[in-house]
Write a protein that holds these residues in place. Sequence first.
Motif, PDB file in Angstrom:
ATOM      1  N   ALA A 272       0.714  -1.433   0.001  1.00  0.00           N
ATOM      2  CA  ALA A 272       0.051   0.181   0.125  1.00  0.00           C
ATOM      3  C   ALA A 272       0.990   1.175   0.022  1.00  0.00           C
ATOM      4  CB  ALA A 272      -0.951   0.128   1.133  1.00  0.00           C
ATOM      5  N   SER A 273       2.053   1.026   0.610  1.00  0.00           N
ATOM      6  CA  SER A 273       2.849   2.440   0.694  1.00  0.00           C
ATOM      7  C   SER A 273       3.616   2.847  -0.499  1.00  0.00           C
ATOM      8  CB  SER A 273       3.821   2.101   2.026  1.00  0.00           C
ATOM      9  OG  SER A 273       4.697   1.336   1.734  1.00  0.00           O
ATOM     10  N   ILE A 274       4.036   1.621  -1.400  1.00  0.00           N
ATOM     11  CA  ILE A 274       4.765   1.818  -2.553  1.00  0.00           C
ATOM     12  C   ILE A 274       3.975   2.016  -3.715  1.00  0.00           C
ATOM     13  CG2 ILE A 274       6.689   0.807  -1.356  1.00  0.00           C
ATOM     14  CD1 ILE A 274       6.456  -1.646  -3.350  1.00  0.00           C
ATOM     15  N   LEU A 275       2.966   1.425  -3.927  1.00  0.00           N
ATOM     16  CA  LEU A 275       2.018   1.261  -5.129  1.00  0.00           C
ATOM     17  C   LEU A 275       1.786   2.616  -5.848  1.00  0.00           C
ATOM     18  CD1 LEU A 275       0.082  -1.892  -4.790  1.00  0.00           C
ATOM     19  CD2 LEU A 275       1.913  -1.301  -6.552  1.00  0.00           C
ATOM     20  N   PRO A 276       1.125   3.769  -4.965  1.00  0.00           N
ATOM     21  CA  PRO A 276       0.971   5.013  -5.690  1.00  0.00           C
ATOM     22  C   PRO A 276       1.869   5.486  -6.316  1.00  0.00           C
ATOM     23  CG  PRO A 276      -0.051   4.694  -3.365  1.00  0.00           C
ATOM     24  CD  PRO A 276       0.881   3.630  -3.325  1.00  0.00           C
ATOM     25  N   ARG A 277       3.184   5.803  -5.823  1.00  0.00           N
ATOM     26  CA  ARG A 277       4.166   6.481  -6.630  1.00  0.00           C
ATOM     27  C   ARG A 277       4.776   5.474  -7.602  1.00  0.00           C
ATOM     28  NH1 ARG A 277       5.391  10.608  -9.122  1.00  0.00           N
ATOM     29  NH2 ARG A 277       7.757  11.159  -9.157  1.00  0.00           N
ATOM     30  N   PHE A 278       4.778   4.263  -7.249  1.00  0.00           N
ATOM     31  CA  PHE A 278       5.215   3.350  -8.458  1.00  0.00           C
ATOM     32  C   PHE A 278       4.638   3.251  -9.545  1.00  0.00           C
ATOM     33  CE2 PHE A 278       5.425  -1.141 -10.523  1.00  0.00           C
ATOM     34  CZ  PHE A 278       6.543  -0.978 -10.598  1.00  0.00           C
ATOM     35  N   LEU A 279       3.182   3.317  -9.319  1.00  0.00           N
ATOM     36  CA  LEU A 279       2.213   3.254 -10.735  1.00  0.00           C
ATOM     37  C   LEU A 279       2.313   4.620 -11.333  1.00  0.00           C
ATOM     38  CD1 LEU A 279      -0.613   0.936  -9.523  1.00  0.00           C
ATOM     39  CD2 LEU A 279       1.088   0.670 -10.978  1.00  0.00           C
ATOM     40  N   GLU A 280       2.303   5.664 -10.488  1.00  0.00           N
ATOM     41  CA  GLU A 280       2.219   7.161 -11.210  1.00  0.00           C
ATOM     42  C   GLU A 280       3.333   7.219 -12.000  1.00  0.00           C
ATOM     43  OE1 GLU A 280       1.422  11.508  -9.470  1.00  0.00           O
ATOM     44  OE2 GLU A 280       2.762  10.283  -8.360  1.00  0.00           O
ATOM     45  N   VAL A 281       4.631   6.760 -11.371  1.00  0.00           N
ATOM     46  CA  VAL A 281       5.768   7.085 -12.344  1.00  0.00           C
ATOM     47  C   VAL A 281       5.250   6.393 -13.634  1.00  0.00           C
ATOM     48  CG1 VAL A 281       8.239   6.508 -12.824  1.00  0.00           C
ATOM     49  CG2 VAL A 281       7.673   7.501 -10.627  1.00  0.00           C
ATOM     50  N   LEU A 282       5.131   5.161 -13.656  1.00  0.00           N
ATOM     51  CA  LEU A 282       4.786   4.247 -14.862  1.00  0.00           C
ATOM     52  C   LEU A 282       3.814   4.878 -15.922  1.00  0.00           C
ATOM     53  CD1 LEU A 282       4.445   0.576 -13.375  1.00  0.00           C
ATOM     54  CD2 LEU A 282       6.430   1.691 -14.631  1.00  0.00           C
TER      55      LEU A 282
ATOM     56  N   ILE B 193      -5.750   5.200  -4.758  1.00  0.00           N
ATOM     57  CA  ILE B 193      -7.248   5.563  -5.480  1.00  0.00           C
ATOM     58  C   ILE B 193      -7.245   6.870  -6.390  1.00  0.00           C
ATOM     59  CG2 ILE B 193      -9.704   6.014  -5.399  1.00  0.00           C
ATOM     60  CD1 ILE B 193      -9.667   4.246  -2.790  1.00  0.00           C
ATOM     61  N   ASP B 194      -6.751   8.035  -5.978  1.00  0.00           N
ATOM     62  CA  ASP B 194      -6.420   9.264  -6.817  1.00  0.00           C
ATOM     63  C   ASP B 194      -5.655   8.919  -7.957  1.00  0.00           C
ATOM     64  OD1 ASP B 194      -7.848  10.643  -4.858  1.00  0.00           O
ATOM     65  OD2 ASP B 194      -6.255  11.507  -3.993  1.00  0.00           O
ATOM     66  N   VAL B 195      -4.519   8.157  -7.985  1.00  0.00           N
ATOM     67  CA  VAL B 195      -3.703   7.625  -9.069  1.00  0.00           C
ATOM     68  C   VAL B 195      -4.569   6.859 -10.143  1.00  0.00           C
ATOM     69  CG1 VAL B 195      -1.934   6.239  -9.646  1.00  0.00           C
ATOM     70  CG2 VAL B 195      -1.444   7.824  -8.101  1.00  0.00           C
ATOM     71  N   LEU B 196      -5.246   5.848  -9.539  1.00  0.00           N
ATOM     72  CA  LEU B 196      -6.262   5.170 -10.538  1.00  0.00           C
ATOM     73  C   LEU B 196      -7.293   5.978 -11.167  1.00  0.00           C
ATOM     74  CD1 LEU B 196      -6.784   1.941  -8.342  1.00  0.00           C
ATOM     75  CD2 LEU B 196      -5.257   2.499 -10.459  1.00  0.00           C
ATOM     76  N   SER B 197      -7.877   6.847 -10.419  1.00  0.00           N
ATOM     77  CA  SER B 197      -9.120   7.868 -10.897  1.00  0.00           C
ATOM     78  C   SER B 197      -8.478   8.834 -12.062  1.00  0.00           C
ATOM     79  CB  SER B 197      -9.696   8.773  -9.888  1.00  0.00           C
ATOM     80  OG  SER B 197     -10.189   7.872  -8.918  1.00  0.00           O
ATOM     81  N   ASP B 198      -7.284   9.061 -11.792  1.00  0.00           N
ATOM     82  CA  ASP B 198      -6.511  10.089 -12.964  1.00  0.00           C
ATOM     83  C   ASP B 198      -5.944   9.268 -14.031  1.00  0.00           C
ATOM     84  OD1 ASP B 198      -6.781  12.284 -11.176  1.00  0.00           O
ATOM     85  OD2 ASP B 198      -4.734  12.171 -10.281  1.00  0.00           O
ATOM     86  N   TYR B 199      -5.963   8.025 -14.145  1.00  0.00           N
ATOM     87  CA  TYR B 199      -5.181   7.369 -15.302  1.00  0.00           C
ATOM     88  C   TYR B 199      -5.957   6.195 -15.947  1.00  0.00           C
ATOM     89  CZ  TYR B 199      -1.055  10.352 -14.281  1.00  0.00           C
ATOM     90  OH  TYR B 199      -0.105  11.265 -13.967  1.00  0.00           O
ATOM     91  N   CYS B 200      -7.049   5.643 -14.850  1.00  0.00           N
ATOM     92  CA  CYS B 200      -7.580   4.452 -15.289  1.00  0.00           C
ATOM     93  C   CYS B 200      -8.946   4.565 -15.414  1.00  0.00           C
ATOM     94  CB  CYS B 200      -7.390   3.366 -14.363  1.00  0.00           C
ATOM     95  SG  CYS B 200      -5.572   2.863 -14.073  1.00  0.00           S
ATOM     96  N   THR B 201      -9.553   3.598 -16.237  1.00  0.00           N
ATOM     97  CA  THR B 201     -11.017   3.432 -16.387  1.00  0.00           C
ATOM     98  C   THR B 201     -11.292   2.224 -15.930  1.00  0.00           C
ATOM     99  OG1 THR B 201     -11.078   4.687 -18.458  1.00  0.00           O
ATOM    100  CG2 THR B 201     -13.006   3.226 -18.126  1.00  0.00           C
ATOM    101  N   VAL B 202     -12.204   2.339 -14.872  1.00  0.00           N
ATOM    102  CA  VAL B 202     -12.651   0.959 -14.010  1.00  0.00           C
ATOM    103  C   VAL B 202     -13.964   0.391 -15.007  1.00  0.00           C
ATOM    104  CG1 VAL B 202     -13.542  -0.068 -12.113  1.00  0.00           C
ATOM    105  CG2 VAL B 202     -11.878   1.813 -11.917  1.00  0.00           C
ATOM    106  N   LEU B 203     -13.864  -0.959 -15.573  1.00  0.00           N
ATOM    107  CA  LEU B 203     -15.093  -1.563 -16.197  1.00  0.00           C
ATOM    108  C   LEU B 203     -15.484  -2.580 -15.116  1.00  0.00           C
ATOM    109  CD1 LEU B 203     -13.219  -1.819 -19.678  1.00  0.00           C
ATOM    110  CD2 LEU B 203     -14.829  -0.128 -18.637  1.00  0.00           C
ATOM    111  N   GLY B 204     -16.598  -2.745 -14.734  1.00  0.00           N
ATOM    112  CA  GLY B 204     -17.071  -3.635 -13.889  1.00  0.00           C
ATOM    113  C   GLY B 204     -17.894  -4.636 -14.985  1.00  0.00           C
ATOM    114  N   LEU B 205     -17.939  -5.997 -14.635  1.00  0.00           N
ATOM    115  CA  LEU B 205     -18.668  -6.848 -15.478  1.00  0.00           C
ATOM    116  C   LEU B 205     -19.962  -6.975 -14.780  1.00  0.00           C
ATOM    117  CD1 LEU B 205     -15.725  -9.564 -16.165  1.00  0.00           C
ATOM    118  CD2 LEU B 205     -16.672  -7.560 -17.661  1.00  0.00           C
ATOM    119  N   GLY B 206     -20.764  -6.418 -13.869  1.00  0.00           N
ATOM    120  CA  GLY B 206     -21.863  -6.671 -13.466  1.00  0.00           C
ATOM    121  C   GLY B 206     -22.166  -7.542 -12.257  1.00  0.00           C
ATOM    122  N   THR B 207     -23.136  -7.072 -11.467  1.00  0.00           N
ATOM    123  CA  THR B 207     -23.335  -8.029 -10.295  1.00  0.00           C
ATOM    124  C   THR B 207     -24.071  -9.152 -10.608  1.00  0.00           C
ATOM    125  OG1 THR B 207     -25.673  -6.723  -9.866  1.00  0.00           O
ATOM    126  CG2 THR B 207     -23.719  -5.968  -8.838  1.00  0.00           C
ATOM    127  N   GLN B 208     -24.684  -9.486 -11.688  1.00  0.00           N
ATOM    128  CA  GLN B 208     -25.060 -10.650 -12.233  1.00  0.00           C
ATOM    129  C   GLN B 208     -24.462 -11.485 -12.939  1.00  0.00           C
ATOM    130  OE1 GLN B 208     -27.875 -11.585 -10.405  1.00  0.00           O
ATOM    131  NE2 GLN B 208     -27.906  -9.809  -9.129  1.00  0.00           N
TER     132      GLN B 208
END
Length: 283
Positions: A75-85, A118-133
């Motif tokens: 949790a501590s390293i992923l935000p900066r790691f992914l942001e650099v990528l 979550i801020d990094v994901l919101s800035d750079y990613c699109t979340v696609l859900g496959l639905g609750t059913q």
Amino acid sequence: VGTGKTMMLDLLCEQARAAGLRVRRQHFYEFMLGLHLQIHGIRKERPVEVVANLLADDVDMLCFDEFQITDVQDASILPRFLEVLFLRGVAIAMTSNTAPQLLYSGGLNRHVHVPAFIDVLSDYCTVLGLGTQAVDYRRKAEAAELDGGLAPATYLCGEEREHLLEGRWLRVRGEGTEVRPCELSLPMGRSFVVDCAAGTACRLTFQELCGVERGEADFLALASRFGVVFLEGVPAFASLEEVDALRRFVKLLDVLYDRKVRVVLSAGAPLDDLFQGIRAQIR
């Protein structure tokens, strides 16, 4: 679970490679194990950024299967790691059974690390859900195999479960195959001894694998060495006090499934009831 996320990720990887992109596809647990080892070996300032930039030099696209955050180090390293990528223009595709807002729920210092992620994901990613059913295609495929007599049941419960597991163990290991301990090498000079191994099959208890402090390195070493894992004594999870063992169990199954290792296990309740106690407490 079983909705086709991994299949779609693999199709994306194939198409990206066909288009000439440099693609790296890994199970997320395996990737994080290697990442921690790389960071540990860096003797420069900002080692997380150094490793991220080295990776960005070599790949155009990263594909992670079964993305999850289970400990404070990740949790501590992923935000900066992914942001650099992302800043370097690396495309990242991930599958997960958990929505971004629910990652690392109940984890240590979650309020410190996860909002930034979550801020990094919101800035750079699109979340696609496959639905609750969504349909669980793995369960449908397993049912078809059983109906067609193509594969023996691998989830054993009821009064005869240990007897049935013993019979399958004897068949898989074969007559004349010696059962002996097998020592598996782990990072940082550690080792993991499997007491009951025969050829490419091994047999362990739930307590040995999930009731003690084990992690991705142990499970990956197990999956690399064996093609069949027998797991006995899986309990019915009755309360949230067992959540650590449950997380290890889920992590173990994720790794074994990704490596296509066959699992034969005996459990204290039918599959649909195995987590009923925890579900009741959450409600």
